[in-house]
Design an enzyme around this catalytic site. Structure first.
Site, PDB file in Angstrom:
ATOM      1  N   SER A 140       4.741   4.761  13.866  1.00  0.00           N
ATOM      2  CA  SER A 140       4.900   3.383  14.290  1.00  0.00           C
ATOM      3  C   SER A 140       4.751   3.245  15.796  1.00  0.00           C
ATOM      4  O   SER A 140       3.698   3.558  16.355  1.00  0.00           O
ATOM      5  CB  SER A 140       6.241   2.838  13.785  1.00  0.00           C
ATOM      6  OG  SER A 140       6.303   1.448  13.896  1.00  0.00           O
ATOM      7  N   ASP A 158       0.648   0.317   4.004  1.00  0.00           N
ATOM      8  CA  ASP A 158       1.303  -0.278   5.168  1.00  0.00           C
ATOM      9  C   ASP A 158       0.486  -1.465   5.663  1.00  0.00           C
ATOM     10  O   ASP A 158      -0.745  -1.454   5.613  1.00  0.00           O
ATOM     11  CB  ASP A 158       1.420   0.765   6.282  1.00  0.00           C
ATOM     12  CG  ASP A 158       2.148   0.230   7.513  1.00  0.00           C
ATOM     13  OD1 ASP A 158       2.987  -0.687   7.357  1.00  0.00           O
ATOM     14  OD2 ASP A 158       1.894   0.734   8.614  1.00  0.00           O
ATOM     15  N   CYS A 204       1.101  -1.461  10.695  1.00  0.00           N
ATOM     16  CA  CYS A 204       0.294  -0.481  11.454  1.00  0.00           C
ATOM     17  C   CYS A 204      -0.642   0.197  10.466  1.00  0.00           C
ATOM     18  O   CYS A 204      -0.571   1.403  10.243  1.00  0.00           O
ATOM     19  CB  CYS A 204       1.179   0.545  12.145  1.00  0.00           C
ATOM     20  SG  CYS A 204       2.321  -0.125  13.356  1.00  0.00           S
ATOM     21  N   HIS A 213       4.351   2.483   5.318  1.00  0.00           N
ATOM     22  CA  HIS A 213       4.537   2.802   6.735  1.00  0.00           C
ATOM     23  C   HIS A 213       5.183   4.181   6.917  1.00  0.00           C
ATOM     24  O   HIS A 213       4.854   4.903   7.857  1.00  0.00           O
ATOM     25  CB  HIS A 213       5.438   1.722   7.345  1.00  0.00           C
ATOM     26  CG  HIS A 213       5.508   1.712   8.821  1.00  0.00           C
ATOM     27  ND1 HIS A 213       4.445   1.380   9.634  1.00  0.00           N
ATOM     28  CD2 HIS A 213       6.544   1.972   9.669  1.00  0.00           C
ATOM     29  CE1 HIS A 213       4.808   1.427  10.903  1.00  0.00           C
ATOM     30  NE2 HIS A 213       6.083   1.794  10.949  1.00  0.00           N
ATOM     31  N   MET A 214       6.094   4.523   6.019  1.00  0.00           N
ATOM     32  CA  MET A 214       6.820   5.789   6.108  1.00  0.00           C
ATOM     33  C   MET A 214       6.292   6.751   5.054  1.00  0.00           C
ATOM     34  O   MET A 214       6.852   6.908   3.966  1.00  0.00           O
ATOM     35  CB  MET A 214       8.313   5.529   5.970  1.00  0.00           C
ATOM     36  CG  MET A 214       8.848   4.744   7.155  1.00  0.00           C
ATOM     37  SD  MET A 214      10.537   4.154   6.972  1.00  0.00           S
ATOM     38  CE  MET A 214      10.253   2.723   5.920  1.00  0.00           C
TER      39      MET A 214
END
Length: 493
Positions: free
Chosen positions: A220, A416, A419, A470-471
């Site tokens: 991120s 995601d 980003c 995202h993760m």
């Protein structure tokens, strides 16, 4: 993880999608509105009165400008059950200049006693604790269940490397400052502090990196942090600390080139990889029209490197995008569905982490001097936002460290949004460096057991992970551990 509250509140406070009130922007930048004063607390962190630095194992640099104390080690930390008792761990603080800033770390030795790798991990925000990666994303040795009990993580990256999690900049997580005015509001200042941290830490614990390769990774906003740190370590100090590689997951690194990807993700079913359009034709047209305006604002930020143009660019560009995206009721970190919870945490595990690290016995075992832990500091996020740091480019440092022979991995989960993988593909393919021609000629090829797609050339690798947000390590722990091992061993995917 980004501070979602700031992103959404920014456009509400400043503008609608089609109009920018410069006078209002100036008013807000120079004296925050009551709205922002309510949202962003300026209270300093609550510190423990009974914290005894003298009882800690303490080291002082030769010039006495910084000191270092280990507040806990395996004997006390093992009581938490986060890792097997046979694995060495320690936590503590580095005190940066004149002991006014205190940066917290938590170190775990590798489960593999023959490991030749050390990893330092950072989460983003700006202003989010790296315990998100530690306890929430399956990078650390354990995660937490709903009763706040540790759950052993068989996919921890410590399987193959020693791992250190750092709460930075000052004011994040267990890190704190004695002086309320001693704040960090940009990635460059953060990087300077981190260089001092690394320098003293490795001086006092040379065995951690002796005969080992040192990798820095994060996600991120670490797309800003890590290139800035690499600039400090590799370029300014001629890699005196022997950094081996960097890894950035779902990062924000070149905002101007990444911005058009929001249109792609929402409106281009051919190129977003999802085979679907998410918003109405009217909203797609709004986004399409906003792109050139946003690029002009971003270009002004890039050219001037001044706070106001950069704040303006971030405000307008994010405002247009999230005004549209919020209609979808989808998780900004994972477009495959809504958030698990209705508040800004979005994920239940974020609540578990905050509750766990606010327990007195945990803070005592870890040697924390902060009595109130926050997963993400809105005050730090505010400081960075009103400096315009988010709109500034950091891709140039990626190019420069590639020229110095430092391998770079950019990886991204394909679900995601904030980003997203498309934006990261855009900026890496536009990166100007001696290997750019070879890199752009390469096409994405299947990676793993149908787990993603990758490309690489001359030290730069790009990896798209399927069915991850995202993760990435949290969503795809098996694939993540696999690419981590492959990367640290081969420096390419």
């Amino acid at each position: 993880m980004f501070i979602k509250t700031f992103v959404i509140l920014t456009f509400l406070a400043f503008l609608n999608a089609n109009y920018i009130d410069i006078d209002l922007l100036n008013d807000e930048a120079n004296g925050f509105s009551k709205f922002f004063q309510h949202q962003f607390s300026n209270d300093i962190q609550e510190l423990k009165d009974n914290f005894n630095i003298e009882s800690a194992e303490t080291f002082v640099s030769l010039d006495k400008s910084i000191s270092f104390h280990v507040t806990s080690n395996t004997s006390s930390l093992s009581s938490l059950g986060l890792e097997k008792e046979s694995i060495f761990q320690m936590s503590g603080y580095i005190d940066l200049p004149s002991s006014s800033k205190h940066i917290f770390f938590w170190f775990f030795d590798s489960r593999d006693e023959n490991s030749t790798h050390h990893l330092t991990w950072f989460n983003g925000g700006p202003g989010c604790s790296s315990t998100t990666g530690f306890l929430g994303e399956l990078i650390g040795p354990s995660t937490l269940d709903s009763d706040l009990n540790p759950v052993y993580n068989e996919y921890s990256w410590s399987n193959y490397a020693s791992v250190m999690f750092i709460d930075q900049p000052v004011g994040v997580g267990y890190s704190y400052s004695d002086d309320e005015s001693e704040t960090i509001n940009n990635s460059y200042a953060s990087a300077e502090d981190m260089y001092k941290f690394f320098e003293l830490f490795f001086e006092k614990y040379p065995q951690i990196i002796k005969n080992k390769e040192w990798h820095i990774a994060g996600e991120s906003y670490a797309g800003h942090y890590i290139p800035a740190m690499a600039n400090e370590i590799v370029l300014k100090h001629e890699n005196s600390l022997n950094l081996s590689s960097i890894m950035i997951g779902n990062g924000i690194t070149d905002p101007m080139l990444q911005y058009p990807s929001y249109f792609t993700m929402l409106c281009d079913p051919v190129n977003n990889g999802h085979n679907k359009t998410y918003v109405s034709p009217i909203d797609c047209l709004t986004l399409e029209k906003a792109i050139p305006r946003c690029e002009i604002l971003m270009a002004s930020c890039y050219a001037s490197n001044a706070d106001l143009p950069c704040v303006l660019a971030n405000t307008y560009c994010d405002g247009v995008v999230f005004n549209i995206y919020e209609k979808l009721n989808l998780n900004v970190y994972d477009m495959s569905g809504p958030c698990e919870s209705d508040d800004d945490d979005c994920y239940f595990v974020s609540k578990y982490i905050s509750s766990y690290l606010n327990q007195e016995y945990v803070q005592k075992a870890a040697g924390s001097r902060v009595s109130k832990f926050e997963g993400c500091s809105s005050k730090v996020g505010q400081n960075f936002a009103f400096n315009g740091d988010g709109s500034r480019p950091f891709n140039q440092y990626v190019a420069q460290i590639l020229e110095k022979g430092i391998p770079v991995l950019i990886y991204a989960g394909d679900h995601d949004f904030i980003c997203n993988w498309v934006g990261n593909k855009y900026w890496t393919e536009a990166l100007q460096w001696s290997g750019s021609s070879n890199y752009t000629k390469e096409t994405l090829q299947p990676w793993g057991d149908n787990e993603g797609e990758s490309k690489n050339a001359d030290g730069l690798s790009f990896l798209k992970i399927y069915d991850a947000g995202h993760m990435v390590p949290m969503n795809q722990p098996v694939a993540s551990l696999k690419f981590f091992k492959e990367w640290i061993d081969n420096k390419k995917l």
